[in-house]
Design a protein around this motif. Structure first.
Motif, short mmCIF file in Angstrom:
data_model
loop_
_atom_site.label_atom_id
_atom_site.label_comp_id
_atom_site.label_asym_id
_atom_site.label_seq_id
_atom_site.Cartn_x
_atom_site.Cartn_y
_atom_site.Cartn_z
N ARG A 123 0.83 -1.20 0.00
CA ARG A 123 0.00 0.00 0.00
C ARG A 123 0.87 1.27 0.00
O ARG A 123 0.53 2.28 -0.58
CB ARG A 123 -0.91 -0.03 1.22
N GLU A 137 -17.61 5.52 1.57
CA GLU A 137 -16.28 5.01 1.92
C GLU A 137 -15.89 5.45 3.33
O GLU A 137 -16.35 6.48 3.81
CB GLU A 137 -15.23 5.56 0.94
N ASP A 138 -15.04 4.67 3.96
CA ASP A 138 -14.50 5.09 5.25
C ASP A 138 -13.44 6.17 5.05
O ASP A 138 -13.56 7.27 5.57
CB ASP A 138 -13.95 3.89 6.04
N ILE A 139 -12.42 5.84 4.27
CA ILE A 139 -11.28 6.75 4.10
C ILE A 139 -10.87 6.80 2.64
O ILE A 139 -10.79 5.77 1.97
CB ILE A 139 -10.06 6.24 4.90
N ASP A 153 -7.55 7.78 0.67
CA ASP A 153 -6.14 8.04 0.97
C ASP A 153 -5.44 8.41 -0.35
O ASP A 153 -5.53 9.54 -0.80
CB ASP A 153 -5.57 6.80 1.64
N THR A 154 -4.80 7.45 -1.00
CA THR A 154 -4.18 7.75 -2.30
C THR A 154 -5.24 8.02 -3.37
O THR A 154 -4.97 8.69 -4.35
CB THR A 154 -3.31 6.58 -2.80
N GLY A 155 -6.41 7.43 -3.18
CA GLY A 155 -7.48 7.58 -4.16
C GLY A 155 -7.56 6.42 -5.14
O GLY A 155 -8.48 6.34 -5.96
N LEU A 156 -6.60 5.50 -5.05
CA LEU A 156 -6.56 4.38 -6.00
C LEU A 156 -7.79 3.48 -5.88
O LEU A 156 -8.37 3.07 -6.90
CB LEU A 156 -5.28 3.56 -5.80
N SER A 157 -8.20 3.18 -4.65
CA SER A 157 -9.40 2.34 -4.46
C SER A 157 -10.62 3.03 -5.04
O SER A 157 -11.43 2.41 -5.75
CB SER A 157 -9.65 2.08 -2.97
N LYS A 176 -8.03 11.93 3.42
CA LYS A 176 -6.61 12.25 3.62
C LYS A 176 -6.13 12.96 2.36
O LYS A 176 -5.30 12.43 1.60
CB LYS A 176 -5.81 10.97 3.85
N GLY A 232 -1.41 10.34 9.74
CA GLY A 232 -1.75 9.42 10.81
C GLY A 232 -2.59 8.25 10.33
O GLY A 232 -3.32 8.36 9.35
N PHE A 233 -2.43 7.13 11.03
CA PHE A 233 -3.22 5.93 10.73
C PHE A 233 -4.31 5.84 11.76
O PHE A 233 -4.06 5.81 12.96
CB PHE A 233 -2.32 4.69 10.77
N ILE A 234 -5.56 5.81 11.31
CA ILE A 234 -6.69 5.86 12.23
C ILE A 234 -7.43 4.53 12.32
O ILE A 234 -7.38 3.71 11.39
CB ILE A 234 -7.67 7.00 11.87
N ILE A 274 -13.29 1.19 11.23
CA ILE A 274 -11.98 1.22 10.56
C ILE A 274 -10.97 0.39 11.37
O ILE A 274 -10.92 0.49 12.60
CB ILE A 274 -11.51 2.67 10.41
N ASP A 275 -10.17 -0.41 10.66
CA ASP A 275 -9.30 -1.36 11.36
C ASP A 275 -7.81 -1.13 11.15
O ASP A 275 -7.38 -0.42 10.26
CB ASP A 275 -9.59 -2.78 10.85
#
Ligand code: IMP
Ligand code: MG
Length: 172
Positions: free
Chosen positions: A71, A97-99, A101-105, A129, A149-151, A156-157
């Protein structure tokens, strides 16, 4: 080994964000056939709260995707683990979506769901993010913007832990 967690968003802050988002979405989608698509597993708590705060009816479905490769490097090969089951053709689809991040998903999800010919397709994310974006994707409804930060918590896990915590924490 247990991680050290620091509270980031309280139950009250989350509830306020969810109520605000549900209000915006309910106003924007009034009179439309809206389908909420929760992205498993992280969005399950958020979707449950969001849907119950909305004042318009909505159909609900889920998708689950898996990303391969590191990732951190965002090699970003994504596959569908569970596809949508309701008909999206002619409906107004909102990805939940939850988060982001990069936007790839999200890029993958948007492309995949577009192929189902919805009337419209928008995105609601609990956490954006923004500064970590690597591909250009637009989030229409945002709960919180965080820089780093990782939340965990509120669905969210981290390694399948902490999903049931009612608040959002950052791993320190
Ligand atoms: P993206 O494809 O890089 O945008 O990754 C988005 C997905 O990565 C989210 O839906 C989460 O499943 C996961 N993710 C990103 N940041 C975090 C985090 O801080 N905690 C837990 N999962 C995360
Ligand atoms: Mg996710």
């Amino acid at each position: 080994m247990a991680e050290k967690l620091k509270l980031l968003f309280s139950k009250k802050e989350i509830a306020e964000a969810v109520t605000r988002l549900a209000g915006e979405i309910s106003a924007d989608y009034k009179g439309k056939r809206v389908v909420l698509i929760g992205i498993l597993k992280g969005a399950f708590v958020f979707l449950a709260d969001l849907a119950r705060q909305m004042t318009i009816p909505a159909e609900i479905d889920f998708m689950r995707i898996a990303s391969y490769g590191s990732r951190r490097e965002s090699s970003g090969e994504v596959t569908v683990k569970k596809d949508v089951e309701v008909t999206l053709e002619g409906s107004d689809v909102l990805i939940v979506e939850d988060i982001v991040d990069t936007g790839l998903s999200l890029r993958f999800l948007i492309d995949h769901l577009r192929s189902h010919n919805p009337s419209s397709l928008r995105v609601c994310a609990l956490v954006d993010k923004k500064s970590r974006r690597e591909v250009d994707v637009h989030v229409d409804y945002t709960g919180f913007v965080i820089d780093e930060g990782f939340i965990v918590g509120y669905g969210i896990d981290f390694n399948e832990q902490y999903r049931a915590l009612p608040e959002i924490f950052v791993i320190v």
